[in-house]
Scaffold this active site. Sequence first.
Site, PDB file in Angstrom:
ATOM      1  NE  ARG A  96      -3.053  -0.547   2.717  1.00 54.58           N
ATOM      2  CZ  ARG A  96      -3.842  -0.127   4.001  1.00 54.58           C
ATOM      3  NH1 ARG A  96      -3.881  -1.011   5.284  1.00 54.58           N
ATOM      4  NH2 ARG A  96      -4.758   0.932   4.181  1.00 54.58           N
ATOM      5  CG  MET A 107       0.685   7.899  -5.084  1.00 60.30           C
ATOM      6  SD  MET A 107       1.819   8.015  -4.142  1.00 60.30           S
ATOM      7  CE  MET A 107       0.336   8.068  -2.587  1.00 60.30           C
ATOM      8  NE  ARG A 346      -8.503   9.142   4.342  1.00 57.19           N
ATOM      9  CZ  ARG A 346      -8.283   7.901   3.251  1.00 57.19           C
ATOM     10  NH1 ARG A 346      -7.037   8.700   3.180  1.00 57.19           N
ATOM     11  NH2 ARG A 346      -9.429   8.477   2.761  1.00 57.19           N
ATOM     12  CG  HIS A 468     -12.362   9.052  -6.131  1.00 54.42           C
ATOM     13  ND1 HIS A 468     -12.353   9.558  -7.574  1.00 54.42           N
ATOM     14  CD2 HIS A 468     -10.917   9.863  -6.785  1.00 54.42           C
ATOM     15  CE1 HIS A 468     -11.589  10.919  -7.409  1.00 54.42           C
ATOM     16  NE2 HIS A 468     -10.367   9.776  -7.109  1.00 54.42           N
ATOM     17  NE  ARG A 590      -9.739  50.004  -6.769  1.00 58.93           N
ATOM     18  CZ  ARG A 590      -9.895  48.556  -6.079  1.00 58.93           C
ATOM     19  NH1 ARG A 590     -11.325  48.749  -5.565  1.00 58.93           N
ATOM     20  NH2 ARG A 590      -8.854  48.021  -6.543  1.00 58.93           N
ATOM     21  NE  ARG A 646      -7.148  55.006  -5.553  1.00 57.60           N
ATOM     22  CZ  ARG A 646      -6.746  53.583  -6.796  1.00 57.60           C
ATOM     23  NH1 ARG A 646      -5.629  52.853  -6.792  1.00 57.60           N
ATOM     24  NH2 ARG A 646      -7.741  53.560  -7.187  1.00 57.60           N
ATOM     25  CD  GLU A 773      -0.537  52.651  -6.024  1.00 59.28           C
ATOM     26  OE1 GLU A 773      -0.595  51.991  -6.620  1.00 59.28           O
ATOM     27  OE2 GLU A 773      -0.920  53.884  -6.096  1.00 59.28           O
ATOM     28  N   GLY A 794      -0.433  49.386  -2.775  1.00 59.06           N
ATOM     29  CA  GLY A 794      -1.429  48.885  -3.552  1.00 59.06           C
ATOM     30  C   GLY A 794      -0.313  47.513  -4.060  1.00 59.06           C
ATOM     31  CB  THR A 795       0.693  44.213  -2.618  1.00 57.71           C
ATOM     32  OG1 THR A 795      -1.385  43.808  -2.682  1.00 57.71           O
ATOM     33  CG2 THR A 795       0.649  44.391  -2.012  1.00 57.71           C
ATOM     34  CG  ASN A 796      -3.937  45.156  -7.783  1.00 55.72           C
ATOM     35  OD1 ASN A 796      -3.835  43.875  -6.358  1.00 55.72           O
ATOM     36  ND2 ASN A 796      -5.083  45.234  -7.067  1.00 55.72           N
ATOM     37  CG  ASP A 797       0.105  49.757 -10.025  1.00 54.23           C
ATOM     38  OD1 ASP A 797      -0.348  48.825 -11.257  1.00 54.23           O
ATOM     39  OD2 ASP A 797      -1.569  50.530  -9.446  1.00 54.23           O
TER      40      ASP A 797
HETATM   41  P1  ADP Z   1      -5.850   4.201  -0.588  1.00 56.12           P
HETATM   42  O1  ADP Z   1      -4.766   4.880  -0.445  1.00 56.12           O
HETATM   43  O2  ADP Z   1      -6.175   4.201  -2.198  1.00 56.12           O
HETATM   44  O3  ADP Z   1      -7.097   4.276   0.085  1.00 56.12           O
HETATM   45  P2  ADP Z   1      -5.325   1.369   0.043  1.00 56.12           P
HETATM   46  O4  ADP Z   1      -4.083   1.548   0.886  1.00 56.12           O
HETATM   47  O5  ADP Z   1      -5.825   2.252   1.695  1.00 56.12           O
HETATM   48  O6  ADP Z   1      -5.669   2.805  -0.166  1.00 56.12           O
HETATM   49  O7  ADP Z   1      -6.030   0.378   0.122  1.00 56.12           O
HETATM   50  C1  ADP Z   1      -7.800   0.462  -0.310  1.00 56.12           C
HETATM   51  C2  ADP Z   1      -8.942  -0.764   0.188  1.00 56.12           C
HETATM   52  O8  ADP Z   1      -7.350  -2.259   0.646  1.00 56.12           O
HETATM   53  C3  ADP Z   1      -8.828  -0.363   1.857  1.00 56.12           C
HETATM   54  O9  ADP Z   1      -9.528   0.134   2.535  1.00 56.12           O
HETATM   55  C4  ADP Z   1      -8.909  -2.104   2.013  1.00 56.12           C
HETATM   56  O10 ADP Z   1     -10.070  -1.874   1.927  1.00 56.12           O
HETATM   57  C5  ADP Z   1      -7.786  -3.110   1.049  1.00 56.12           C
HETATM   58  N1  ADP Z   1      -6.933  -3.140   1.844  1.00 56.12           N
HETATM   59  C6  ADP Z   1      -5.412  -2.502   1.659  1.00 56.12           C
HETATM   60  N2  ADP Z   1      -4.610  -3.662   2.482  1.00 56.12           N
HETATM   61  C7  ADP Z   1      -5.098  -4.571   3.519  1.00 56.12           C
HETATM   62  C8  ADP Z   1      -5.604  -5.305   3.853  1.00 56.12           C
HETATM   63  N3  ADP Z   1      -4.179  -6.066   4.200  1.00 56.12           N
HETATM   64  N4  ADP Z   1      -5.740  -6.576   4.372  1.00 56.12           N
HETATM   65  C9  ADP Z   1      -7.242  -6.501   4.134  1.00 56.12           C
HETATM   66  N5  ADP Z   1      -7.497  -5.166   2.688  1.00 56.12           N
HETATM   67  C10 ADP Z   1      -7.074  -4.747   2.454  1.00 56.12           C
HETATM   68 MG    MG Z   2      -2.555  50.863  -7.878  1.00 55.74          MG
HETATM   69 MG    MG Z   3      -7.705   3.321   1.978  1.00 52.63          MG
END
Ligand code: ADP
Ligand code: MG
Ligand code: MG
Length: 919
Positions: A96, A107, A346, A468, A590, A646, A773, A794-797
């Site tokens: 991952r 990624m 996260r 997504h 102005r 001004r 300016e 007068g940061t534009n000018d």
């Molecule tokens: P992204 O960064 O795109 O979220 P992840 O690395 O989180 O990608 O992977 C996407 C999904 O793949 C995760 O949400 C999870 O559901 C599944 N996944 C990743 N690693 C594992 C794992 N070790 N076991 C089971 N599912 C996994």
């Molecule tokens: Mg000016």
């Molecule tokens: Mg993920």
Amino acid sequence: MKKYVYFFGNGKAEGRAEMKGLLGGKGANLAEMTNISLPVPAGFTISTEVCTYYYANKRTTPKSLAGEVKAALKKVEKAMGSRFGDPKNPLLVSVRSGARASMPGMMDTILNLGLNDVVAGGLIQKTNNPRFVFDSYRRFVQMYGDVVLGLKPVHKDEIDPFEVIIEEKKRSKGVHLDTDLDANDMKELVGLFKAAIKEKTGHSFPEDPMKQLWGAVSAVFGSWNNDRAIAYRKMYDIPESWGTAVNVQSMVFGNMGEDSGTGVAFTRDAATGENLFYGEYLMNAQGEDVVAGTRTPLPITQLKEQNPKIYGQLDRIRKTLEKHYHDMMDIEFTIQQGKLYMLQCRVGKRTAFAAIKIAVDMVSERLIDDREALRRIEPDQLNQLLRPVFDLKEKESAVKSGRLLAKGLNAGPGAATGRVVFNAPDAEEWAKRGEKVILTRIETSPEDIKGMDAAEGILTARGGMTSHAALVARQMGKVCVAGCSSLEIDYTTHTMTVKGRVVKEGDWISLDGTTGEVIEGKVATKPSEVLQVLIDKTLDPKSAPVYEEYARIMSWADKYRRLKIRTNADQPDQAANAIAFGAEGIGLCRTEHMFFGEGKIGPMREMILADTEDERRRALARLLPLQREDFEGIFEAMNGRPVTIRTIDPPLHEFVPHEEPAQRQLAAQMGVSYEKVRQRVDSLHEFNPMLGFRGCRLGIIFPEITEMQSRAIFEAAANIQLKGIKVEPEVMIPLVGNVKELSHQEKIVRTVAAEVMAEKKVKFKYLVGTMIEIPRGAITADEIATVAEFFSFGTNDLTQTTLGVSRDDAGRFLIPYVEKEIYPKDPFEVLDRVGVGSLMKIAIEKGRGVRPDLKVGICGEHGGEPSSVEFCHQINQNYVSCSPFRVPIARLAAARAALADQAGASKKPAKKGRAAKRR
Ligand code: ADP
Ligand code: MG
Ligand code: MG
């Protein structure tokens, strides 16, 4: 030797949440969750330093890495009680990606790695579940084939080649869902996939698990520089140098049957901010199934009924995480045969509405304090609160007349109207032409990111609230309706069919991202809740919850900020709006805008075309009462707050007609010949008006103009003061580069002020100052400040003159400049701290050197841009001035800037003390 690999598992991790720079967000949080005893499958993280090394060393990895990986893999095997590549008892892993800042789906990630024909056979013996094994195997080959071996769609309307094979398989079997395919079908898919990879890419699929692992690790590092990751980094200012980490983690399986599953959730509602558990899951599914939108997932509330034990455990984890992180979290989990595993957490992306609600609620819940709340809200997010919403009556009538096309999920709140396009490149192209578009997709993928950014709104047929499309839309603050399953979208004909109606590319539709409604045609909008309360005064704050939250945030902002906030306004109604938004004065009025008003342009033109001073004075005398009235209106609206006015700035040719018919008309009005008017206008022509006869140069050559304007200002001040309203006019002379220019004008202003005070028998305070300016003005600020009582940048000018770039002619090269990172941002949008900023610092230092109480502000466009506001705070300005609608943004930005130096205060206490005094 440098350590590159960090293990986590069995309740102990070598990493921590704070180590995001080294381990990436995903790796750091997997470690943290492990340390707080949440159920995380064991694994290890290869640090971002390896990514840096990889790019610095022709895409190779450090020598010591192989040994470290081997050792870590041993630990994982021990923790899981299985072995990588061992057919009897195989360990499978996921590989991952995970950068420091989250880049959802940008990624690549590969699941079920370690499978080959032999291992698959062994795993079937062990699990007695051939369907599961071949489902995992075909997923693995599919992901590996795409990510590592490069078999993916080449054209924008093309479908993923693996999906083509799957669809074909389903069709030949007469089934609709992936889950309807049996073990044998899956096994066949594995073969077909491998064959397609070989045929189309020339690469054989590697059977050796160790080879697979290193191929995947390199691919993850390689994905740091794929197009969509690069585009995403640009959009969110993520430096290329950060690199990504790689996480190798033992697999747990959501696709082992109906007692297994996978899901994603937010600890609070990410769209509205409501404090409820929000998520989606799918049984018998793996990884991206929930997010990809190929199957529409179930709401997490249903899990409560389906499996109360797991739900209860998740709900406890939800609370644990919020307590631990003090924030709303986004989590990914998998259930394997009735056992719960955490795979990611996260800080959750959220809409502006949610960000504000969550921040305010968490202060009430004592999870965070008001300062932290301010740190959590990006100033620009406030824009979303100010954006229009659909006029309910208009929308109802549209629905009544049958224009409601469909209802989907309310994934990104707000109102959007635009023309339908069916792919991201089209969205970009149309938007470039100035079209408003709604990007309509079956589902979006990370490749679509630029098109999503260009669109007014996003509509998808598949996918849930955590798809997504929904995720990215929320982050961008886009209106989004997702998972609108009744839409049949056809990419090849560029149409969508819904309720028997066909919507073609270019047709108008409207999205209500707050309710999920999709409406045919345009729907009228009306002001947001905040505006209805503050500006229109048509809504009672008590019945406006969004406004109430806005107001609390603003009151906290005012508590911490040091900068004063003023506005740029030259009409009483603009001034009143700005006050409602919290402006504390006018930083730029102005006067030239006033000349275009009713009845004023005539005498103005006569003044410009006059031959003699006498004629000019006659025309000016007619302008005087009109200007005075304007200023009275402004002073009254500002009710005692300071007003910076001004004197005339633009070149005179901007006021006169350039077409023959209009010139003839003007000649007739003035009783002079057309020839004369034409000659006069021609004589005003300049090769470079920006550097021509404008600014204080006008008032120096025609002092009677400054005289008239000063008289208008001071007579208005006197009249209003006599009404009992305090006035504080600040007369600002533009485009000063030489102190003598300023002294010349100052003398006129002060003479007139004294005359008016004597005539009207009233005293009022006033200041005379200048705009800084042009570079000479900044560099000689010590001379200029002997006369000027205030500076306003007068940061534009100042940007134009410092960079030697004409803003109006910069289109051709400035965008490529930013793309090539010659300037990090458009310097007309975000202040160029290094160049223009240095001049500002010099000006302040030199200016205050001779006049310690010199008042300093900014009135360019930058005054409402958060990072520029931060800079103004850092260089100890007194105020920023911006357009009325940006006042709330500037208030918040100023507070955040003040909090930022509180955080650094322990390092430099002296600076803070000085800053605090200058109010
Ligand atoms: P992204 O960064 O795109 O979220 P992840 O690395 O989180 O990608 O992977 C996407 C999904 O793949 C995760 O949400 C999870 O559901 C599944 N996944 C990743 N690693 C594992 C794992 N070790 N076991 C089971 N599912 C996994
Ligand atoms: Mg000016
Ligand atoms: Mg993920």
